[in-house]
Structures are given as structure tokens and as C-alpha cells.
Design a protein around this motif. Structure first.
Motif, short mmCIF file in Angstrom:
data_model
loop_
_atom_site.label_atom_id
_atom_site.label_comp_id
_atom_site.label_asym_id
_atom_site.label_seq_id
_atom_site.Cartn_x
_atom_site.Cartn_y
_atom_site.Cartn_z
N HIS A 266 -4.94 6.73 2.32
CA HIS A 266 -4.46 6.09 3.55
C HIS A 266 -3.98 7.15 4.53
O HIS A 266 -3.32 8.12 4.16
N MET A 267 -4.32 6.91 5.80
CA MET A 267 -3.79 7.73 6.89
C MET A 267 -2.46 7.11 7.28
O MET A 267 -2.39 5.94 7.66
N VAL A 268 -1.38 7.88 7.15
CA VAL A 268 -0.03 7.38 7.42
C VAL A 268 0.45 7.97 8.74
O VAL A 268 0.36 9.18 8.96
N ARG A 269 0.98 7.10 9.59
CA ARG A 269 1.51 7.52 10.89
C ARG A 269 2.94 7.01 11.03
O ARG A 269 3.27 5.95 10.49
N THR A 270 3.74 7.73 11.76
CA THR A 270 5.10 7.28 12.02
C THR A 270 5.27 7.09 13.53
O THR A 270 4.64 7.76 14.33
N LYS A 271 6.12 6.15 13.86
CA LYS A 271 6.48 5.91 15.25
C LYS A 271 7.96 6.20 15.37
O LYS A 271 8.78 5.65 14.63
N MET B 161 0.84 -1.20 0.00
CA MET B 161 0.00 0.00 0.00
C MET B 161 0.87 1.25 0.00
O MET B 161 0.49 2.28 -0.52
N LEU B 162 2.05 1.11 0.62
CA LEU B 162 2.98 2.23 0.72
C LEU B 162 4.32 1.84 0.13
O LEU B 162 4.77 0.71 0.30
N ARG B 163 4.94 2.76 -0.55
CA ARG B 163 6.31 2.55 -1.03
C ARG B 163 7.19 3.52 -0.26
O ARG B 163 6.96 4.73 -0.28
N ASN C 217 -3.39 2.01 8.35
CA ASN C 217 -4.46 1.03 8.56
C ASN C 217 -3.86 -0.24 9.15
O ASN C 217 -3.31 -0.21 10.24
N ASP C 218 -3.90 -1.36 8.45
CA ASP C 218 -3.33 -2.60 8.97
C ASP C 218 -1.99 -2.92 8.33
O ASP C 218 -1.51 -4.04 8.38
N HIS C 219 -1.36 -1.93 7.74
CA HIS C 219 -0.09 -2.12 7.03
C HIS C 219 1.03 -1.46 7.84
O HIS C 219 0.88 -0.36 8.35
N LEU C 220 2.17 -2.16 7.95
CA LEU C 220 3.32 -1.66 8.70
C LEU C 220 4.57 -1.81 7.84
O LEU C 220 4.83 -2.87 7.28
N VAL C 221 5.34 -0.72 7.74
CA VAL C 221 6.64 -0.76 7.06
C VAL C 221 7.68 -0.39 8.11
O VAL C 221 7.58 0.67 8.75
N GLU C 222 8.66 -1.26 8.29
CA GLU C 222 9.75 -0.99 9.22
C GLU C 222 10.98 -0.61 8.42
O GLU C 222 11.42 -1.36 7.54
N VAL C 223 11.52 0.57 8.71
CA VAL C 223 12.72 1.06 8.03
C VAL C 223 13.89 0.89 9.00
O VAL C 223 13.96 1.59 10.01
N PRO C 224 14.81 -0.05 8.71
CA PRO C 224 15.97 -0.21 9.58
C PRO C 224 16.89 1.02 9.52
O PRO C 224 17.13 1.56 8.43
#
Length: 171
Positions: A49-54, A16-18, A102-109
Motif C-alpha cells: 500500500h502507498m501510505v500518505r499523510t495529511k 489495511m493499516l494498523r 488507496n481507498d482507506h482512511l485512518v483519522e488519528v484524533p
């Protein structure tokens, strides 16, 4: 004979996200220097999509600008953020930036490496078959492609008729 049924695993859902770049590397750190890199997040889905960062766990070295909590991305739209790193410790750091939608998670090392030596032995040390009481010479070099000096010491069986000069030093 009957036809065999082969079960094919389902394809993973399209992203969903690149996120680009997919990971961050800061190498050969210097004390007190500020390192920064831009991360781009693009909505490649057909829905908004609502995008959030942690934030990364280690907030004393890593920071994000803007420190937004969420942003709405329409299909095809993108946003970017800056990831910064600064430290007074010359060691390696590893962390993760989480980007959620939403229910999608991208982890950027996130990687930050302190200065390291990287010694290499360059040259061919293959002697092959040597006739008794003959002399063969091979040249090789010890090089350091790292960012700090290092000492080297070449160890070998002294019982073998082999002479290495110099057998230790600094590169």
C-alpha cells in the motif's frame, strides 16, 4: 411453518493499516514546551500500500516529522512518524492527522489540553435518619487532582440545619 430467513449484516472489511496509538493526548500544557509522540503505521494487508499523510489543519501548533507525502509499505512492513505540538496559548486544542492508503482512511484524533483544575468532593455525606435534636458529623474533603489551583464554594440551603466548615476556599 416455514423456516425464517434472517439477514445478517456483512462484516466490515478488515483494516489495511494498523495505526498505534489510535489517538494522541498531551495534557497540562506549559507555554513554549515542545511535546512529541511517535505514531507507527503498519500494513496488515496482504498487498503493498502507498501510505500518505495529511498534515493537521492547525500547522502553527502541530507538526509532523518526517513530513513525507507518501511511502510504499509492503505487507507486514511499518513506518513511523513523530507528531509534535508547541504553543504559547494555554487552552485546549483538537485536530486530526489523516493517514490515507488507496481507498482507506485512518483519522488519528490529536488532543492538547491546557492546564485545568479538577476539583473533587471525597467522602460520604449520607446521613440517613437522624433523631430530632441530635448531632451527626460527617467529614469530607475537597481535593484538586488538576494542574492549577481553583477556588471552591459549597452552596446549600441555609434553612436546613446544616453547618459546613469551611464552605469556601482554594485547592
Amino acid at each position: 411453518m416455514g423456516a425464517k430467513t434472517v439477514s445478517v449484516p456483512p462484516l466490515p472489511p478488515p483494516p489495511m493499516l494498523r495505526v498505534f496509538p489510535p489517538d494522541l493526548h498531551f495534557d497540562a500544557l506549559e507555554e513554549g514546551a515542545l511535546y512529541g509522540e511517535t505514531i507507527t503505521i503498519k500494513n496488515v494487508d496482504s498487498r503493498p500500500h502507498m501510505v500518505r499523510t495529511k498534515q493537521p489543519k492547525n500547522k502553527t501548533q502541530w507538526s509532523i516529522d518526517p513530513p513525507f507525502t507518501s511511502v510504499m509499505l509492503a505487507p507486514g512492513m511499518e513506518t513511523s512518524l513523530q507528531v509534535f505540538f508547541c504553543t504559547d496559548e494555554l487552552k485546549d486544542f483538537v485536530d486530526t492527522l489523516c493517514i490515507m492508503s488507496n481507498d482507506h482512511l485512518v483519522e488519528v484524533p490529536l488532543f492538547a489540553k491546557g492546564p485545568h483544575a479538577h476539583p473533587e468532593l471525597v467522602g460520604d455525606l449520607t446521613f440517613g435518619l437522624i433523631v430530632n435534636e441530635s448531632t451527626e458529623t460527617r467529614r469530607f474533603a475537597v481535593k484538586n487532582t488538576g494542574s492549577v489551583q481553583t477556588e471552591f464554594r459549597l452552596k446549600y440551603e441555609k434553612s436546613v440545619a446544616l453547618k459546613i466548615e469551611p464552605s469556601e476556599g482554594v485547592v
